[in-house]
Design a protein around this motif. Structure first.
Motif, mmCIF file in Angstrom:
data_model
loop_
_atom_site.group_PDB
_atom_site.id
_atom_site.type_symbol
_atom_site.label_atom_id
_atom_site.label_comp_id
_atom_site.label_asym_id
_atom_site.label_seq_id
_atom_site.Cartn_x
_atom_site.Cartn_y
_atom_site.Cartn_z
ATOM 1 N N VAL A 15 0.840 -1.200 0.000
ATOM 2 C CA VAL A 15 0.000 0.000 0.000
ATOM 3 C C VAL A 15 0.876 1.251 0.000
ATOM 4 C CG1 VAL A 15 -1.644 1.343 1.368
ATOM 5 C CG2 VAL A 15 -1.994 -1.113 1.063
ATOM 6 N N ALA A 16 1.928 1.251 0.771
ATOM 7 C CA ALA A 16 2.835 2.402 0.823
ATOM 8 C C ALA A 16 3.513 2.624 -0.532
ATOM 9 C CB ALA A 16 3.876 2.204 1.911
ATOM 10 N N ALA A 17 3.942 1.540 -1.169
ATOM 11 C CA ALA A 17 4.599 1.660 -2.474
ATOM 12 C C ALA A 17 3.627 2.199 -3.518
ATOM 13 C CB ALA A 17 5.148 0.306 -2.905
ATOM 14 N N THR A 18 2.385 1.768 -3.465
ATOM 15 C CA THR A 18 1.376 2.274 -4.397
ATOM 16 C C THR A 18 1.138 3.760 -4.170
ATOM 17 O OG1 THR A 18 0.313 0.112 -4.450
ATOM 18 C CG2 THR A 18 -0.994 1.986 -5.209
ATOM 19 N N GLY A 19 1.079 4.176 -2.927
ATOM 20 C CA GLY A 19 0.903 5.592 -2.620
ATOM 21 C C GLY A 19 2.055 6.437 -3.135
ATOM 22 N N VAL A 20 3.261 5.930 -3.017
ATOM 23 C CA VAL A 20 4.435 6.656 -3.515
ATOM 24 C C VAL A 20 4.357 6.798 -5.029
ATOM 25 C CG1 VAL A 20 6.936 6.484 -3.849
ATOM 26 C CG2 VAL A 20 5.944 6.072 -1.598
ATOM 27 N N ALA A 21 3.988 5.725 -5.712
ATOM 28 C CA ALA A 21 3.890 5.768 -7.174
ATOM 29 C C ALA A 21 2.822 6.772 -7.622
ATOM 30 C CB ALA A 21 3.576 4.379 -7.720
ATOM 31 N N ILE A 22 1.698 6.790 -6.944
ATOM 32 C CA ILE A 22 0.627 7.726 -7.295
ATOM 33 C C ILE A 22 1.069 9.160 -7.029
ATOM 34 C CG2 ILE A 22 -1.677 8.509 -6.624
ATOM 35 C CD1 ILE A 22 -2.385 5.531 -6.218
ATOM 36 N N ALA A 23 1.739 9.396 -5.920
ATOM 37 C CA ALA A 23 2.208 10.742 -5.593
ATOM 38 C C ALA A 23 3.216 11.237 -6.622
ATOM 39 C CB ALA A 23 2.824 10.754 -4.197
ATOM 40 N N ARG A 24 4.104 10.369 -7.075
ATOM 41 C CA ARG A 24 5.079 10.763 -8.096
ATOM 42 C C ARG A 24 4.394 11.130 -9.394
ATOM 43 N NH1 ARG A 24 9.878 6.406 -7.695
ATOM 44 N NH2 ARG A 24 10.867 7.283 -5.862
ATOM 45 N N ALA A 25 3.438 10.316 -9.813
ATOM 46 C CA ALA A 25 2.724 10.589 -11.055
ATOM 47 C C ALA A 25 1.966 11.911 -10.960
ATOM 48 C CB ALA A 25 1.779 9.438 -11.384
ATOM 49 N N GLU A 26 1.351 12.155 -9.831
ATOM 50 C CA GLU A 26 0.595 13.401 -9.629
ATOM 51 C C GLU A 26 1.533 14.607 -9.659
ATOM 52 O OE1 GLU A 26 -2.817 15.738 -8.961
ATOM 53 O OE2 GLU A 26 -2.580 13.649 -9.542
ATOM 54 N N ARG A 27 2.677 14.475 -9.031
ATOM 55 C CA ARG A 27 3.645 15.573 -9.014
ATOM 56 C C ARG A 27 4.134 15.858 -10.435
ATOM 57 N NH1 ARG A 27 7.925 13.538 -6.035
ATOM 58 N NH2 ARG A 27 6.408 12.916 -4.497
ATOM 59 N N ARG A 28 4.403 14.805 -11.198
ATOM 60 C CA ARG A 28 4.869 14.968 -12.568
ATOM 61 C C ARG A 28 3.773 15.630 -13.420
ATOM 62 N NH1 ARG A 28 6.095 9.581 -14.290
ATOM 63 N NH2 ARG A 28 7.713 9.704 -12.719
ATOM 64 N N ARG A 29 2.509 15.235 -13.205
ATOM 65 C CA ARG A 29 1.412 15.798 -13.979
ATOM 66 C C ARG A 29 1.225 17.276 -13.679
ATOM 67 N NH1 ARG A 29 -3.737 17.113 -13.449
ATOM 68 N NH2 ARG A 29 -3.859 16.475 -11.285
ATOM 69 N N ARG A 30 1.347 17.654 -12.435
ATOM 70 C CA ARG A 30 1.145 19.046 -12.037
ATOM 71 C C ARG A 30 2.317 19.945 -12.395
ATOM 72 N NH1 ARG A 30 -2.581 19.873 -7.070
ATOM 73 N NH2 ARG A 30 -3.928 18.072 -7.259
ATOM 74 N N ALA A 31 3.421 19.392 -12.837
ATOM 75 C CA ALA A 31 4.598 20.179 -13.170
ATOM 76 C C ALA A 31 4.420 20.939 -14.482
ATOM 77 C CB ALA A 31 5.836 19.290 -13.249
ATOM 78 N N TYR A 32 3.425 20.567 -15.294
ATOM 79 C CA TYR A 32 3.208 21.245 -16.559
ATOM 80 C C TYR A 32 2.437 22.546 -16.356
ATOM 81 C CZ TYR A 32 4.464 16.845 -18.784
ATOM 82 O OH TYR A 32 5.115 15.724 -19.179
ATOM 83 N N THR A 33 2.801 23.556 -17.132
ATOM 84 C CA THR A 33 2.040 24.801 -17.124
ATOM 85 C C THR A 33 0.826 24.614 -18.028
ATOM 86 O OG1 THR A 33 3.205 25.738 -19.012
ATOM 87 C CG2 THR A 33 4.164 26.141 -16.826
ATOM 88 N N PRO A 34 -0.200 25.420 -17.869
ATOM 89 C CA PRO A 34 -1.370 25.299 -18.745
ATOM 90 C C PRO A 34 -1.013 25.435 -20.232
ATOM 91 C CG PRO A 34 -1.906 26.658 -16.864
ATOM 92 C CD PRO A 34 -0.439 26.387 -16.793
ATOM 93 N N GLU A 35 -0.062 26.301 -20.555
ATOM 94 C CA GLU A 35 0.349 26.474 -21.951
ATOM 95 C C GLU A 35 0.996 25.201 -22.483
ATOM 96 O OE1 GLU A 35 1.218 28.730 -19.538
ATOM 97 O OE2 GLU A 35 -0.371 30.129 -20.073
ATOM 98 N N GLU A 36 1.804 24.537 -21.647
ATOM 99 C CA GLU A 36 2.438 23.288 -22.072
ATOM 100 C C GLU A 36 1.392 22.204 -22.312
ATOM 101 O OE1 GLU A 36 6.814 23.342 -19.962
ATOM 102 O OE2 GLU A 36 5.072 22.825 -18.741
ATOM 103 N N ILE A 37 0.399 22.157 -21.470
ATOM 104 C CA ILE A 37 -0.669 21.162 -21.631
ATOM 105 C C ILE A 37 -1.419 21.416 -22.929
ATOM 106 C CG2 ILE A 37 -2.848 20.318 -20.697
ATOM 107 C CD1 ILE A 37 -1.665 20.891 -17.904
#
Length: 58
Positions: A15-37
């Motif tokens: 469960v902890a490993a899954t949470g880490v993977a989800i948090a990383r993906a979310e952080r990577r997704r939020r790193a884009y600016t609206p213009e980049e998206i």
């Protein structure tokens, strides 16, 4: 009784490993600016093959 503890610890670790993977993906997704998206979506649409207006997969 000891194997129940091992099984429980393995479950908690999973469960902890899954949470880490989800948090990383979310952080990577939020790193884009609206213009980049917007630009990435435009590039995707331009690269997508156009359909002939028929049913998908036909």
């Amino acid at each position: 009784m000891r194997w129940w503890k091992v099984l429980g610890l393995a479950g908690v670790a999973g469960v902890a490993a899954t949470g880490v993977a989800i948090a990383r993906a979310e952080r990577r997704r939020r790193a884009y600016t609206p213009e980049e998206i917007k630009q990435r979506l435009r590039d995707r649409v331009e690269g997508a093959p156009s359909s002939g207006g028929g049913a998908p997969g036909a």
